[in-house]
Design an enzyme around this catalytic site. Structure first.
Site, short mmCIF file in Angstrom:
data_model
loop_
_atom_site.label_atom_id
_atom_site.label_comp_id
_atom_site.label_asym_id
_atom_site.label_seq_id
_atom_site.Cartn_x
_atom_site.Cartn_y
_atom_site.Cartn_z
N SER A 113 -30.81 17.13 15.14
CA SER A 113 -30.71 18.47 15.32
C SER A 113 -30.43 18.82 16.82
CB SER A 113 -31.91 19.29 14.82
OG SER A 113 -31.88 20.48 15.02
N TYR A 126 -41.16 20.68 15.13
CA TYR A 126 -39.82 19.82 14.83
C TYR A 126 -39.33 19.50 15.79
CZ TYR A 126 -35.40 20.25 12.28
OH TYR A 126 -34.26 20.11 11.74
N LYS A 130 -37.25 15.64 16.42
CA LYS A 130 -35.90 15.57 16.78
C LYS A 130 -35.77 15.03 17.81
CE LYS A 130 -34.71 16.79 12.39
NZ LYS A 130 -34.54 15.61 11.52
#
Length: 221
Positions: A113, A126, A130
């Site tokens: 991402s 998150y 990533k």
């Protein structure tokens, strides 16, 4: 899955949601469905340990549990890292061991991402998973390269999947992100699929250990 199936590949589709697999099998006859929660190490080993031979792998499973940093829970950390990172290690090990045993070349694509390289409010866990995935991609490429296994990551911006539409349908929220994207729009699913297909194919035969943005220029700003 749909793009690879359309190109004639024999595809194994893994999901924890059986209804999605049933729907997929109806749309893409011949796809082999496997229902397992990749956050469960033992169940994943049972479900995938004997599959194969597999030449190409896309690590696409992921969760986004959004919390302000001061409210991050142990459960959110454990679930996020188990699915977004640990499962990538486990499934890639299974596939890579099979490739090495056969002496076959292969390609692995991890779906990362833009959040791996830019901080986003309420995305601390998150973003961390990533960021770790980007470095895992490089480390895997280093160790698996001598076995002729390439490993790359694709780093999209917001993608207009059902999840993307649900999380970014608020025009005010969307504007804060769109204002930082030079092309002024979010990604369509096809934009990401095309990058994945390139990295799986021999056309990217000299590319490994890379993180490929599909972000409309977000990381350039």
């Amino acid at each position: 899955v749909k793009a690879l199936h359309a190109l004639g590949a024999a595809v194994i589709a893994v999901s924890r949601t059986n209804t999605d697999l049933v729907s997929l099998s109806e749309q893409c006859p011949g796809v082999e469905p496997v229902c397992v929660d990749l956050g469960d190490w033992e169940a994943t080993e049972r479900a995938l340990g004997s599959l194969g031979p597999v030449d190409l792998l896309v690590n696409n499973a992921g969760v986004a549990l959004l919390q302000p940093f001061l409210e991050v829970t142990k459960e959110a950390c454990d679930t996020s890292f188990n699915v977004n990172l640990r499962a990538v290690i486990q499934v890639s090990q299974i596939v890579a061991r099979g490739l090495i045993a056969r002496g076959a070349p292969g390609s692995i694509v991890n779906i990362s991402s833009q959040a791996s390289q830019r901080a986003i409010t309420n995305h601390s866990v998150y973003c961390s998973t990533k960021g770790a995935m980007d470095m895992l991609t490089k480390a895997m490429a280093l160790e698996l390269g001598p076995h002729k296994i390439r490993v790359n990551a694709v780093n999209p911006t917001v993608v207009m999947t059902l999840m993307g539409q649900a999380n970014w349908s608020n025009p005010q929220k969307a504007k804060t992100m769109l204002d930082r994207i030079p092309l002024g729009k979010f990604a369509e699913v096809e934009n990401v699929v095309d990058a994945i297909l390139f990295l799986l194919s021999d056309r990217s035969g000299m590319t490994t250990g890379s993180t490929v943005p599909v972000d409309g220029g977000f990381l350039a700003t």
